[in-house]
Design an enzyme around this catalytic site. Structure first.
Site, PDB file in Angstrom:
ATOM      1  N   HIS A  89       0.838  -1.204   0.000  1.00  0.00           N
ATOM      2  CA  HIS A  89       0.000   0.000   0.000  1.00  0.00           C
ATOM      3  C   HIS A  89       0.872   1.253   0.000  1.00  0.00           C
ATOM      4  O   HIS A  89       0.439   2.312  -0.437  1.00  0.00           O
ATOM      5  CB  HIS A  89      -0.928   0.000   1.208  1.00  0.00           C
ATOM      6  CG  HIS A  89      -0.229   0.064   2.527  1.00  0.00           C
ATOM      7  ND1 HIS A  89       0.620  -0.927   2.967  1.00  0.00           N
ATOM      8  CD2 HIS A  89      -0.248   1.004   3.510  1.00  0.00           C
ATOM      9  CE1 HIS A  89       1.088  -0.607   4.161  1.00  0.00           C
ATOM     10  NE2 HIS A  89       0.582   0.565   4.520  1.00  0.00           N
ATOM     11  N   LYS A  94       9.972  -2.412   2.677  1.00  0.00           N
ATOM     12  CA  LYS A  94      11.252  -2.337   3.394  1.00  0.00           C
ATOM     13  C   LYS A  94      11.354  -3.479   4.387  1.00  0.00           C
ATOM     14  O   LYS A  94      10.414  -3.765   5.126  1.00  0.00           O
ATOM     15  CB  LYS A  94      11.348  -1.001   4.152  1.00  0.00           C
ATOM     16  CG  LYS A  94      12.689  -0.762   4.815  1.00  0.00           C
ATOM     17  CD  LYS A  94      13.695  -0.250   3.810  1.00  0.00           C
ATOM     18  CE  LYS A  94      15.095  -0.122   4.423  1.00  0.00           C
ATOM     19  NZ  LYS A  94      15.749  -1.423   4.604  1.00  0.00           N
ATOM     20  N   LYS A 118       5.640  -2.382  12.066  1.00  0.00           N
ATOM     21  CA  LYS A 118       6.726  -1.569  12.628  1.00  0.00           C
ATOM     22  C   LYS A 118       6.832  -0.236  11.881  1.00  0.00           C
ATOM     23  O   LYS A 118       6.972   0.831  12.491  1.00  0.00           O
ATOM     24  CB  LYS A 118       8.042  -2.350  12.529  1.00  0.00           C
ATOM     25  CG  LYS A 118       9.172  -1.818  13.375  1.00  0.00           C
ATOM     26  CD  LYS A 118      10.444  -2.648  13.188  1.00  0.00           C
ATOM     27  CE  LYS A 118      10.227  -4.102  13.507  1.00  0.00           C
ATOM     28  NZ  LYS A 118      11.508  -4.868  13.408  1.00  0.00           N
ATOM     29  N   LYS A 130      10.490  -8.835   3.830  1.00  0.00           N
ATOM     30  CA  LYS A 130      11.567  -9.586   4.476  1.00  0.00           C
ATOM     31  C   LYS A 130      12.004 -10.680   3.522  1.00  0.00           C
ATOM     32  O   LYS A 130      11.224 -11.180   2.716  1.00  0.00           O
ATOM     33  CB  LYS A 130      11.098 -10.197   5.787  1.00  0.00           C
ATOM     34  CG  LYS A 130      12.222 -10.765   6.647  1.00  0.00           C
ATOM     35  CD  LYS A 130      13.134  -9.681   7.206  1.00  0.00           C
ATOM     36  CE  LYS A 130      12.633  -9.173   8.507  1.00  0.00           C
ATOM     37  NZ  LYS A 130      13.593  -8.273   9.205  1.00  0.00           N
ATOM     38  N   SER A 387      17.560   3.308   8.730  1.00  0.00           N
ATOM     39  CA  SER A 387      17.586   2.909   7.318  1.00  0.00           C
ATOM     40  C   SER A 387      16.787   3.905   6.478  1.00  0.00           C
ATOM     41  O   SER A 387      17.153   4.197   5.332  1.00  0.00           O
ATOM     42  CB  SER A 387      17.001   1.502   7.150  1.00  0.00           C
ATOM     43  OG  SER A 387      17.930   0.520   7.550  1.00  0.00           O
TER      44      SER A 387
END
Length: 496
Positions: A89, A94, A118, A130, A387
């Site tokens: 979305h 990431k 997160k 991931k 990051s």
């Protein structure tokens, strides 16, 4: 309807493999089902329609492929590789890339869901992802690992699963700036002539490759910031049975990698005391405190904690984690706090530095004992937050502070000069190094650390407010806030 959704059972297909003394039988449910259980529990608190909740729960896309590797002895081995994008979305997605012999499809799905949440808790503009390779990096040479990381990058690129605007991997278990630098280099060779932002395809890179100062420390530092903010809450600490504040608190850590080490380093510098550490080769304990830097230097030279001379106790197992302490920090794998070992813990607070370290069954047991939890999707978000700063740096093509540091320093000297003119006082800072240091402009690391501190403080405050308003735990508050953030975005954007 929502309560029915929350009670829906899922059949486990996998069990977590033995880690830190945990056998398959000790795990309550599969890791993916564990994450779903927490999701369902939080979903029951919302007024989001059940059909939308089901969509938010499911992974948008997960891929698996095999990488051929020519070993140093000439033999060929096929290495399974995975990448999951839980929700797209917001783009890019990431999440980390791990090298682990325990990785499988359900694990990356579960971890990518945690990344979506997160990112939402920290209000980062990402969906969750991931991935990783099914291998033990200790059994492969540097050349073999480099070959695999580069081939992994190419295969992701061919499937449109990597790019600064698509999916941005970062470091995770078994990977660091070396592996991320290899991925960045390979992607740049593959698509750099078409993508001016190619350097932002991964984060956690070496600084010379477009990385950012402070990324290595970021997850552990975020754990410190989060613990400090929450433990300043008098009501929370009263419920946990400890005095308010982080100073003076005894800490035991499970897993002394980068996250565990930096969490211990910053917490002890603030006034806490590290009394115990569990690692792969056993656990150590010292009631008077362990110096985090000394232990880290020893561990790097000996590849473990066994034999650390300044510990009064050594155990071949992880039994130190069950000793009495104020704060237990699981910083290793998922499901290390489970139904079987939950009754053994004698801590007041569990601060989750790892992803998904506590099963729902274990949490229910420990809550009855009065233990308070600082949830993973809030506490260990420091890594992805920094990051984000690195990604922005890559898109801006300029390091933080390059255009402002000297101006800020000049402004401070002008302010000092104005004070001297107004008061008649004369201050010669050239003869006082400490004073001169205070007038310097912020370095890139200063900006990163203060940005992380602000991000964690805001996220903690919002989580505490929701927990207080709804009379729920911090974990449920973090999940609730994440769900509402995701729903608001998708409901406004629409589904077509």
């Amino acid at each position: 309807m929502i309560q029915t959704f929350a009670r829906r059972a899922l059949q486990p297909q996998f069990r977590s493999l033995a880690r830190f003394g945990q056998s398959n039988e000790e795990s309550d449910v599969s890791f993916l089902e564990q994450v779903y259980q927490y999701f369902d529990k939080a979903a029951a608190l919302t007024n989001i329609p059940v059909d939308m909740l089901n969509y938010y729960k499911k992974t948008d896309c997960v891929i698996k492929f095999h990488l051929p590797l020519v070993r140093d002895d000439g033999t060929v081995e096929c290495i399974p590789a995975f990448r999951a994008q839980h929700k797209t979305h917001k783009l890019p997605t990431k999440g980390g890339t791990r090298l682990s012999e325990h990785i499988h499809t359900e694990e990356v799905e579960a971890l990518s869901l945690l990344m979506t949440f997160k990112n939402a808790v920290l209000e980062l503009p990402y969906g969750g992802a991931k991935g990783g390779l099914k291998m033990n990096p200790k059994k492969y040479s540097k050349r073999e690992i480099e070959s695999l990381m580069r081939r992994f990058t190419i295969e992701l690129a061919k499937r449109n699963f990597i790019g600064a605007a698509i999916d941005v991997p970062g470091p995770d278990l078994g990977t660091g700036e070396r592996e991320m630098s290899w991925m960045k280099d390979e992607y740049t060779k593959f698509a750099g002539h078409l993508d001016i932002n190619a350097q932002g395809c991964v984060t956690g890179k070496a600084i010379s490759q477009g990385g950012i100062s402070g990324r290595t420390e970021s997850t552990g530092l975020g754990v410190f910031y989060g613990c400090r903010e929450i433990l300043e809450d008098y009501e929370f600490c009263t419920q946990a049975g400890i005095p308010a504040g982080l100073r003076g608190k005894s800490i035991i850590i499970q897993g002394y990698g980068a996250v565990g080490y930096y969490a211990a380093k910053y917490m002890c510098a603030y006034g806490a005391k590290l009394v115990g550490v569990a690692e792969w080769d056993g656990s150590i304990y010292e009631e008077n405190g362990i110096d985090p830097d000394e232990l880290q230097a020893f561990k790097e030279s000996r590849k473990g904690v066994k034999g650390f001379p300044k510990a009064s106790e050594y155990h071949e197992d992880e039994s130190v984690i069950y000793k009495e302490c104020d704060i237990f920090i699981p910083a290793a794998f998922e499901q290390t706090v489970n139904r079987t070992n939950a009754p053994k813990f004698n801590c007041k607070v569990i601060a989750e530095a790892a992803n998904g370290p506590t099963t729902l069954a274990a949490e229910e047991i420990l809550i009855k004992k009065g233990v308070k939890f600082l949830p993973d999707i809030l506490l260990n978000a420091g890594g992805v937050t920094v990051s984000y700063f690195e990604w922005l740096q890559n898109l801006d093509h300029i390091r933080p502070g390059r255009m402002t540091r000297r101006w800020e320093e000049t402004s401070k000297y002008k302010l000092l000069e104005a004070i001297q003119i107004s008061t008649g006082l004369r201050v010669d800072v050239t003869k006082n190094q400490q004073a001169a240091k205070l007038l310097e402009g912020p370095s890139a690391k200063d900006l990163v650390f203060t940005g992380l501190e602000e991000s964690m403080a805001v996220a903690v405050q919002k989580t505490k407010e929701t927990a207080s308003k709804l009379n729920i735990s911090l974990r449920m508050a973090a999940y609730y806030n994440a769900l509402m953030t995701i729903h608001q975005h998708i409901d406004t954007a629409g589904l077509r």
